[in-house]
Write a protein that holds these residues in place. Structure first.
Motif, PDB file in Angstrom:
ATOM      1  N   UNK A  15      32.659 -54.138   0.420  1.00 23.88           N
ATOM      2  CA  UNK A  15      33.823 -54.944   0.012  1.00 23.88           C
ATOM      3  C   UNK A  15      34.428 -54.429  -1.294  1.00 23.88           C
ATOM      4  N   UNK A  16      33.651 -53.732  -2.119  1.00 27.04           N
ATOM      5  CA  UNK A  16      34.155 -53.249  -3.403  1.00 27.04           C
ATOM      6  C   UNK A  16      34.809 -51.871  -3.286  1.00 27.04           C
ATOM      7  N   UNK A  17      34.834 -51.296  -2.077  1.00 31.85           N
ATOM      8  CA  UNK A  17      35.224 -49.888  -1.933  1.00 31.85           C
ATOM      9  C   UNK A  17      36.650 -49.602  -2.418  1.00 31.85           C
ATOM     10  N   UNK A  18      37.607 -50.451  -2.014  1.00 30.60           N
ATOM     11  CA  UNK A  18      39.007 -50.206  -2.384  1.00 30.60           C
ATOM     12  C   UNK A  18      39.153 -50.208  -3.907  1.00 30.60           C
ATOM     13  N   UNK A  19      38.505 -51.196  -4.569  1.00 34.77           N
ATOM     14  CA  UNK A  19      38.587 -51.266  -6.026  1.00 34.77           C
ATOM     15  C   UNK A  19      37.942 -50.038  -6.657  1.00 34.77           C
ATOM     16  N   UNK A  21      37.641 -47.093  -5.429  1.00 37.23           N
ATOM     17  CA  UNK A  21      38.502 -45.908  -5.246  1.00 37.23           C
ATOM     18  C   UNK A  21      39.586 -45.863  -6.306  1.00 37.23           C
ATOM     19  N   UNK A  22      40.159 -47.017  -6.626  1.00 36.67           N
ATOM     20  CA  UNK A  22      41.210 -47.054  -7.654  1.00 36.67           C
ATOM     21  C   UNK A  22      40.611 -46.705  -9.013  1.00 36.67           C
ATOM     22  N   UNK A  23      39.509 -47.374  -9.363  1.00 35.98           N
ATOM     23  CA  UNK A  23      38.875 -47.127 -10.656  1.00 35.98           C
ATOM     24  C   UNK A  23      38.524 -45.652 -10.819  1.00 35.98           C
ATOM     25  N   UNK A  30      38.442 -40.083   0.458  1.00 36.18           N
ATOM     26  CA  UNK A  30      37.358 -41.042   0.254  1.00 36.18           C
ATOM     27  C   UNK A  30      37.644 -42.387   0.916  1.00 36.18           C
ATOM     28  N   UNK A  31      38.752 -42.507   1.616  1.00 40.82           N
ATOM     29  CA  UNK A  31      38.996 -43.753   2.357  1.00 40.82           C
ATOM     30  C   UNK A  31      37.873 -43.905   3.370  1.00 40.82           C
ATOM     31  N   UNK A  32      37.394 -45.124   3.577  1.00 43.85           N
ATOM     32  CA  UNK A  32      36.180 -45.292   4.378  1.00 43.85           C
ATOM     33  C   UNK A  32      36.324 -44.749   5.788  1.00 43.85           C
ATOM     34  N   UNK A  33      37.478 -45.020   6.441  1.00 45.48           N
ATOM     35  CA  UNK A  33      37.622 -44.531   7.816  1.00 45.48           C
ATOM     36  C   UNK A  33      37.700 -43.007   7.863  1.00 45.48           C
ATOM     37  N   UNK A  98      34.788 -31.706  -6.775  1.00 48.27           N
ATOM     38  CA  UNK A  98      33.476 -32.278  -7.025  1.00 48.27           C
ATOM     39  C   UNK A  98      33.233 -33.458  -6.098  1.00 48.27           C
ATOM     40  N   UNK A  99      31.982 -33.653  -5.728  1.00 45.01           N
ATOM     41  CA  UNK A  99      31.648 -34.727  -4.809  1.00 45.01           C
ATOM     42  C   UNK A  99      31.161 -35.978  -5.508  1.00 45.01           C
ATOM     43  N   UNK A 100      31.513 -36.130  -6.793  1.00 45.30           N
ATOM     44  CA  UNK A 100      31.029 -37.328  -7.470  1.00 45.30           C
ATOM     45  C   UNK A 100      32.041 -37.841  -8.473  1.00 45.30           C
ATOM     46  N   UNK A 101      31.867 -39.091  -8.855  1.00 44.34           N
ATOM     47  CA  UNK A 101      32.617 -39.681  -9.958  1.00 44.34           C
ATOM     48  C   UNK A 101      31.614 -40.427 -10.829  1.00 44.34           C
ATOM     49  N   UNK A 102      31.779 -40.277 -12.157  1.00 41.24           N
ATOM     50  CA  UNK A 102      30.930 -41.004 -13.102  1.00 41.24           C
ATOM     51  C   UNK A 102      31.836 -41.789 -14.038  1.00 41.24           C
TER      52      UNK A 102
END
Ligand SMILES: [Zn+2]
Lengths: 339, 232
Positions: A15-19, A21-23, A30-33, A98-102
């Motif tokens: 449920x937190x995915x959209x938020x 992605x923005x942050x 990276x959209x879930x679908x 890169x495959x990550x975000x910190x």
């Protein structure tokens, strides 16, 4: 830190995915679908991991679990779990990012320690190493003592913030490239037989035709030993349907044939020019369209106040001549303690 | 030992035929982009076809394969060109009397020694002659020449071989008068879309659960040959 490990093939979108992605500024790949379609079409297990501080996501990692037995000619099984290998952190669907975000207050050791340990717990004692792609020198320096760092192919970026308008950009190029580009613009403008279709969040793109076009490139770059996995139609369908994806089709008006196709994934400050595919010259393809396409991306980025445009690896000469700047990249491997 | 053969056929039909089909489904899901995409991305993590699961029980109308043939090639590579006469050599022998001396006019198995094209048919062919072709092609052949029409589902009457551009020769009418499936090389299954066919031995292009246009009917067992037939 709390850790959540997700398999986009079977796990529903958090449920937190959209938020998140923005942050994190995660683009449409990276959209879930899109992640789900990508994971289904992969040869290896693709895992998305989120690290939390309390209930706040502080880091997100996309990785492939590369292990033995390695499938050369098959997709990964729904329940396949190799028993030994390495976790390969890379951008979903592209190794050029890169495959990550910190989060700003999270050091890279969160990856090499917290994340690595979580992966070992999840994947078992056979999870021997962590490989990070597209690491910068400073990042590598901050990671612990035991590591192997190897330079990889540089990636290219347009410093769009340095150009106040398209004319300023053209003036920054060499004289010959500038007059060549002006010639290309004229050629395209006067070519009534060429239709250029730019679509955002499209659901009616003829993806079968685009995939067919992508095959021209696959056949060019695909290895003999490990075949290049073709993009699944459903992956492209999911990607171009995202509200922040622009796709450009170059079409021969007379025959309706697709001559070239490119996508750009938008971002508030750093959009990325993702795929480019064009018909071989023998079949009516034209090399100048690539320059035209990149030039249009620059114009669009300037007009929309972007700071950079990422171009990925390869075609260095062409990219440099258009004013792109390289940045050094490295891959870093870190052993994972087996205890 | 006729009863042994009958029992053998029944066992192979009940277990072997379906097991072979399941194996092809599993392997297609694991290695062929088209099926991966179609089955997995519609929420199926389990490639075994189960009635009522997935979209239209997993069947694919043949017309949806237009332009998709390269996606039917397994990751390891292979041909993307279908053979519209696949299976002819076996089915033709089951459905017509042919000897090496037979002069075949039109479509013939690759190795058959005596073949002529429709255009070059001799005016008075001698010996045993057999014309094999579509109803259109056979219209130009003399009335007294025995014939085996190659028909699609839409053209299906009471004789001939059943063909499809993608799947090849799917079966034909044998001496019992039934439409026999090219068993066990072709698997047939009833789905909400109609009869779905799977080529069990063709690796590439991989054709699994394809429904040709107008493929209606049921799968039954021939009382005489005890192998699958298309009924009604
Ligand atoms: Zn029979």
């Amino acid at each position: 830190m709390r850790v959540e490990i997700l398999d986009p093939r079977t796990d529903p979108e958090p449920e937190y995915w959209a938020r998140l992605r923005v942050t994190a500024g995660l683009r449409a790949d990276w959209a879930w679908e899109v992640l789900a379609a990508q994971a289904w079409g992969a040869r290896t297990v693709q895992l998305v991991t989120v690290l939390f501080d309390g209930t706040t996501p502080k880091a997100v990692v996309n990785a492939a679990w590369l292990g033995a037995p390695l499938h050369r000619f098959s997709f990964t099984g729904a329940t396949s779990r190799p028993w030994f290998g390495a976790v390969h952190v890379r951008g979903p669907g592209s190794g050029a990012v890169p495959g990550w975000w910190l989060a700003d207050d999270v050091p890279i050791t969160a990856l090499t320690e917290t994340y690595a340990r979580a992966m070992r717990r999840e994947l078992g004692p056979g999870c021997l190493a962590l490989v990070l792609r597209q690491v910068t020198e400073e990042q590598a320096a901050q990671a612990g003592r035991f590591k192997v760092v190897r330079p990889t192919e540089r990636i290219w970026t347009f410093p769009v913030h340095e150009w106040s308008d398209p004319e300023a950009w053209l003036m920054s190029l060499s004289r010959s490239r500038r007059s060549n580009l002006r010639g290309i613009f004229r050629r395209v403008r006067e070519n009534d037989g060429l239709e250029i279709r730019i679509e955002t969040a499209t659901t009616d793109l003829d993806v079968v035709r685009v995939i067919e076009a992508m095959r021209w490139n696959d056949d060019k770059y695909g290895g003999k030993l490990i075949p290049r996995i073709r993009v699944l139609t459903a992956y492209l369908q999911a990607l171009v349907a995202q509200p922040d994806v622009h796709s450009t089709s170059y079409i021969d008006r007379a025959t309706g044939d697709l001559i070239a196709f490119g996508t750009a994934l938008d971002h508030p400050t750093v959009p990325i020019v993702r795929s480019w595919t064009q018909r071989p010259a023998a079949e009516g393809g034209a090399k100048y369209l690539y320059f035209y396409h990149l030039a249009k991306q620059v114009e669009w980025a300037i007009a929309n106040g972007k700071r950079w445009v990422e171009l990925g690896k390869g075609k260095s000469q062409e990219k440099q001549s258009l004013g792109a700047v390289p940045s050094d990249q490295a891959a870093m491997a870190v052993p994972i303690r087996p205890w | 030992m006729a009863w042994v053969r009958v029992a053998h056929c029944a066992i192979v039909w009940t277990f072997g035929w379906r097991a072979l089909y399941r194996q092809v489904v599993r392997s297609s899901f694991a290695t062929v982009p088209f099926y991966r995409e179609r089955w997995a991305l519609h929420g199926r993590t389990d490639p075994v076809m189960v009635a009522g699961k997935g979209e239209r029980d997993g069947a694919v109308p043949a017309e949806e394969l237009a332009g998709r043939l390269p996606d039917l090639v397994p990751l390891a590579g292979g041909s993307a060109t279908p053979d519209p006469l696949r299976g002819l050599e076996i089915v033709l022998h089951q459905c017509a009397r042919i000897s090496p001396d037979t002069l075949i006019i039109g479509a013939a198995p690759e190795y058959h020694p005596r073949v002529v094209a429709f255009e070059s048919t001799p005016d008075e062919p001698r010996g045993h002659v057999l014309a094999v072709g579509t109803p259109g092609q056979l219209a130009g052949v003399g009335q007294d020449i025995p014939r085996v029409p190659l028909v699609t589902f839409a053209e299906r009457g009471s004789e001939g071989l059943l063909v499809d551009d993608l799947l090849g020769v799917l079966g034909g009418v044998r001496d019992c008068g039934n439409w026999h499936v090219d068993w066990p090389r072709v698997y047939a299954r009833e789905t909400p879309l109609g009869l779905a066919f799977t080529l069990l031995l063709q690796r590439s292009p991989r054709l699994v659960d394809i429904v040709p246009a107008g493929a209606s009917g049921r799968i039954a067992r021939c009382p005489q040959h005890r192998t699958p037939v298309i009924a009604a």
